[in-house]
Design a protein around this motif. Structure first.
Motif, PDB file in Angstrom:
ATOM      1  N   ASP A 178       0.913  -1.078   0.097  1.00  0.00           N
ATOM      2  CA  ASP A 178      -0.053  -0.001   0.163  1.00  0.00           C
ATOM      3  C   ASP A 178       0.727   1.063  -0.105  1.00  0.00           C
ATOM      4  N   ILE A 179       0.287   2.226  -0.418  1.00  0.00           N
ATOM      5  CA  ILE A 179       1.133   3.457  -0.525  1.00  0.00           C
ATOM      6  C   ILE A 179       0.522   4.733   0.322  1.00  0.00           C
ATOM      7  N   LEU A 180       0.996   5.270   1.114  1.00  0.00           N
ATOM      8  CA  LEU A 180       0.244   6.399   2.065  1.00  0.00           C
ATOM      9  C   LEU A 180       0.827   7.662   1.642  1.00  0.00           C
ATOM     10  N   GLY A 224       8.435  -1.106  -3.418  1.00  0.00           N
ATOM     11  CA  GLY A 224       7.858  -0.096  -2.682  1.00  0.00           C
ATOM     12  C   GLY A 224       8.858   1.100  -2.437  1.00  0.00           C
ATOM     13  N   LYS A 225      10.139   0.978  -2.272  1.00  0.00           N
ATOM     14  CA  LYS A 225      11.132   1.896  -2.262  1.00  0.00           C
ATOM     15  C   LYS A 225      10.985   2.837  -3.570  1.00  0.00           C
ATOM     16  N   LYS A 226      11.177   2.220  -4.689  1.00  0.00           N
ATOM     17  CA  LYS A 226      11.152   2.901  -6.040  1.00  0.00           C
ATOM     18  C   LYS A 226       9.839   3.668  -6.101  1.00  0.00           C
ATOM     19  N   MET A 227       8.788   2.859  -5.736  1.00  0.00           N
ATOM     20  CA  MET A 227       7.519   3.860  -5.888  1.00  0.00           C
ATOM     21  C   MET A 227       7.320   5.108  -5.168  1.00  0.00           C
ATOM     22  N   GLN A 229       4.680   7.189   1.965  1.00  0.00           N
ATOM     23  CA  GLN A 229       5.315   5.795   2.624  1.00  0.00           C
ATOM     24  C   GLN A 229       4.762   4.540   1.664  1.00  0.00           C
ATOM     25  N   ALA A 230       5.355   3.501   1.864  1.00  0.00           N
ATOM     26  CA  ALA A 230       4.922   2.191   1.443  1.00  0.00           C
ATOM     27  C   ALA A 230       4.892   1.347   2.573  1.00  0.00           C
ATOM     28  N   ALA A 231       3.755   0.446   2.457  1.00  0.00           N
ATOM     29  CA  ALA A 231       3.669  -0.399   3.880  1.00  0.00           C
ATOM     30  C   ALA A 231       2.868  -1.778   3.120  1.00  0.00           C
ATOM     31  N   GLU A 285       9.747   8.434   1.788  1.00  0.00           N
ATOM     32  CA  GLU A 285      10.439   9.700   1.323  1.00  0.00           C
ATOM     33  C   GLU A 285       9.619  10.896   1.878  1.00  0.00           C
ATOM     34  N   THR A 286      10.093  12.023   1.701  1.00  0.00           N
ATOM     35  CA  THR A 286       9.382  13.393   2.200  1.00  0.00           C
ATOM     36  C   THR A 286       9.566  14.523   0.942  1.00  0.00           C
ATOM     37  N   ILE A 287       8.381  14.769   0.542  1.00  0.00           N
ATOM     38  CA  ILE A 287       8.333  16.089  -0.365  1.00  0.00           C
ATOM     39  C   ILE A 287       8.546  17.243   0.406  1.00  0.00           C
ATOM     40  N   LYS A 288       9.403  18.026   0.266  1.00  0.00           N
ATOM     41  CA  LYS A 288       9.850  19.267   1.142  1.00  0.00           C
ATOM     42  C   LYS A 288       8.553  20.302   0.700  1.00  0.00           C
ATOM     43  N   ALA A 289       8.393  21.188   1.863  1.00  0.00           N
ATOM     44  CA  ALA A 289       7.406  22.006   1.466  1.00  0.00           C
ATOM     45  C   ALA A 289       7.865  23.197   0.673  1.00  0.00           C
ATOM     46  N   LEU A 290       7.117  23.825  -0.073  1.00  0.00           N
ATOM     47  CA  LEU A 290       7.453  24.947  -0.982  1.00  0.00           C
ATOM     48  C   LEU A 290       7.310  26.217  -0.302  1.00  0.00           C
ATOM     49  N   ARG A 291       8.096  26.975  -0.432  1.00  0.00           N
ATOM     50  CA  ARG A 291       7.981  28.379   0.470  1.00  0.00           C
ATOM     51  C   ARG A 291       7.402  29.569  -0.501  1.00  0.00           C
TER      52      ARG A 291
END
Ligand code: GTP
Length: 597
Positions: free
Chosen positions: A486-488, A510-513, A531-533, A542-548
């Motif tokens: 699953d992907i969160l 999962g990691k590549k996704m 996240q993959a679970a 992985e984290t998508i960093k916030a856009l300022r």
């Protein structure tokens, strides 16, 4: 009947089938120069662009040789693995086949698979070396390849160029000489084999058939044996460039019937037409119900378009009976449809037709194959799983079975190593390795179909620099250790991104996704974890960093029209986005899993 010749052209994609067909039509004056646009047989826009004959048709030519008039029916065959059943029925309607081989590319996977179909149906094979005008043509070597494959004599291999017309007249004479006339009993009860049908919005379904025994007459009452339905034969005729109405079509000939049928599912390729008054005892052998192999959810980008999407899919289904669909809902995407396709190309075509012909903006979810699940409680009761979300709870699961295929890959000997590595990575089992010539090898693998759905073609193409061809047949169902990944996104599970994956590959995929989604989802005003679970266990993150920055910030407040333009552009961009919780996810992300490499 003795002057009829029914034949088809079998060839690998791009070996020049359509070009040669054009030339035949031209020499027999079936079309005039003016009518002869390039590739008259491919009349759907989409086919033209893809360069693939998607829907088979037939065309009748007349030709005079030594004072005799001949009728030559060319039955076109679709050229892609997804449509192999249609190919087999077209071949079954013929007595002969031109086996076209590109003089530069030699024998490819589809040349062989179609040849086998033709041989199974006892067709007379006429080997043709095409594109002899090409500077890169290698006629001697390719002729040797053909001789090896067929066991024919080198002088039996005709040399032609569909482009310049060289050798085509001689080819026509050879067809008349070598292809046997159809057999059959004109006095017997009617048996006509349906090899194709098309949908005409004004006239309903037009079915194309070959009369194997008896005659089919205008006005007669006919029955389609597989469906058991009865119709009046409102119109019958032969297929020239346009349809030519006739009073009757006799044994051995090819024609069309129009009988007011509105729904493509009533006309099945492979079915037998007989007469109600004097019915045949049995149907022509070989009828099969085509089954979808690949499933995916199709959702409207805008949830308000659900009803319109239903209408569009229903319309599409009217002229494509191999498309199946049923409503489903997704927590992430709302209401949509689970659709079944013959293969990945079929899926692509449907998606494109929805967008082009119906102006629908759709999201297609990760495609999957059809699994069989069995629970501990009822280990003998098969549960059909066409969507990963339908998989029973893993704790009570006895086993899951997945479809396997038998794949044939033909490549140059230089690439055998890489192709094997790829197939083994895809859980393939090598069955046979067969040197067709010194430089060309056929590899036979048993592979899980699911692995072919995930980026197999593209990788095969790239590792072999385009010198590999691929063909497959369904084999059987086998038990496999599959888990649901699953992907969160931002802590919310996105059901449309779930996939069933072999346990050994689950972590890697999962990691590549997660990495791929990080690339595809635009940065937003806050950090987004991806996240993959497997079950409750997180296997990748992985984290998508916030856009300022504000998008309009760089317009320094000055030029209002520029600012408006930018906002409009942003709005248009948004149309292709889907809101998942607080996050906007672009359409492309839903297919990310297919493009992991
Ligand atoms: P599919 O319908 O996709 O299976 O392709 P096809 O086998 O019908 O091939 P098509 O006739 O579309 O030809 C493929 C390409 O080869 C086109 O670019 C043609 O112009 C080219 N071509 C076909 N025949 C010849 C030929 O005799 N000589 C040369 N030089 N090119 C040819």
């Amino acid at each position: 009947m003795k002057n009829i010749r029914n034949f088809c052209i079998i060839a690998h994609i791009d070996h020049g089938k359509s070009t040669l067909a054009d030339r035949l039509l031209q020499i027999t004056n079936t079309v005039t120069e003016r009518e002869l646009q390039n590739q008259v047989l491919d009349d759907m826009d989409l086919e033209r662009e893809k360069g693939i004959t998607i829907k088979s048709h037939a065309i009748q030519m007349e030709y005079e040789l030594d004072g005799q008039n001949y009728i030559l029916n060319l039955i076109d065959t679709p050229g892609h693995v997804d449509f192999s059943y249609e190919v087999s029925r077209s071949i079954a309607a013929c007595e002969g086949a031109l086996l076209i081989v590109d003089a530069a590319q030699s024998i490819q996977a589809q040349t062989i698979s179609n040849l086998y179909l033709a041989l199974e149906n006892d067709l007379e094979i006429i080997p043709v070396l095409n594109k002899i005008d090409l500077p890169s043509a290698n006629p001697e070597e390719v002729t040797d390849d053909i001789v090896d494959l067929l066991g024919c004599k080198p002088e039996e291999v005709l040399r032609v160029s569909g482009k310049t017309g060289e050798g085509v007249e001689h080819l026509l004479h050879t067809i008349i000489e070598k292809v046997p006339a159809p057999q059959g009993d004109p006095e017997a009860p009617l048996q006509a084999l349906i090899f194709d049908s098309v949908y005409n919005p004004f006239r309903g379904i037009e079915a194309f058939y070959k009369v194997v025994n008896g005659q089919i007459k205008k006005g007669q009452e006919v029955k389609f044996m597989a469906t058991g339905k009865k119709y009046g034969a409102d119109e019958v005729g032969t297929l020239k460039l346009k349809q030519v109405e006739k009073k009757l079509i006799s044994t051995g000939d090819v024609g069309y019937i129009i009988s007011g049928i509105k729904d493509a599912s009533e006309v099945k390729v492979g079915d037998t037409i007989t007469s109600v008054e004097n019915p045949a005892k049995e149907a022509i052998a070989g009828f099969e119900e085509v089954k979808p192999m690949v499933f995916a959810g199709i959702y409207p980008v805008d949830t308000e378009d659900y009803e319109e999407l239903r209408y569009s899919i229903e319309k599409l289904r009217l002229n494509d009976a191999s498309l199946t669909f049923e409503p489903e809902s997704s927590a992430a995407l709302g209401f949509g449809f689970r659709c079944g396709f013959l293969g990945m190309l079929h899926l692509e075509i449907i998606q494109e037709r929805l967008e082009r012909e119906f102006d629908m903006n759709v999201i297609t979810t990760v495609p999957n194959v059809s699994y069989h699940a069995f629970t501990e409680k009822y280990p003998d009761k098969m549960i059909l799983v066409n969507n990963p979300s339908e998989l029973p709870d893993p704790s009570g699961l006895n086993r899951v079975e997945e479809p396997y295929i038998r794949a044939s890959i033909i490549t140059k000997s230089d690439f055998v190593g890489q192709v094997m590595t790829l197939c083994i990575e895809k859980r393939g089992i090598l069955i046979n390795q067969n040197y067709l010539t010194q430089h060309r090898v056929e590899l036979i693998f048993e592979l899980p179909l699911a692995e072919v759905v995930f980026d197999f073609y593209d990788r095969l193409k790239s590792i072999s620099k385009g010198y590999a061809s691929f063909d497959y047949q369904p084999l059987d169902m086998r038990a496999s250790k599959l888990v649901k990944v699953d992907i969160l996104i931002n802590a919310e599970p996105v059901d449309a991104l779930s996939a069933l994956i072999h346990v050994d590959n689950a972590y890697g995929i999962g990691k590549k996704m997660c990495e791929k989604l990080k690339e595809l989802i635009p940065r937003q005003q806050f950090d987004i974890p991806i996240q993959a679970a497997i079950g409750a266990k997180i296997i990748a993150r992985e984290t998508i960093k916030a856009l300022r920055k504000d998008v309009t910030a760089k317009c320094y407040g000055g030029d209002i029209s520029r600012k408006r333009k930018l906002l409009e552009k942003q709005k248009a961009g948004k149309k292709k986005m889907r809101q998942i919780g607080r996050v906007e996810v672009p359409q492309s992300a839903f297919l990310a899993v297919l493009k992991l490499n």
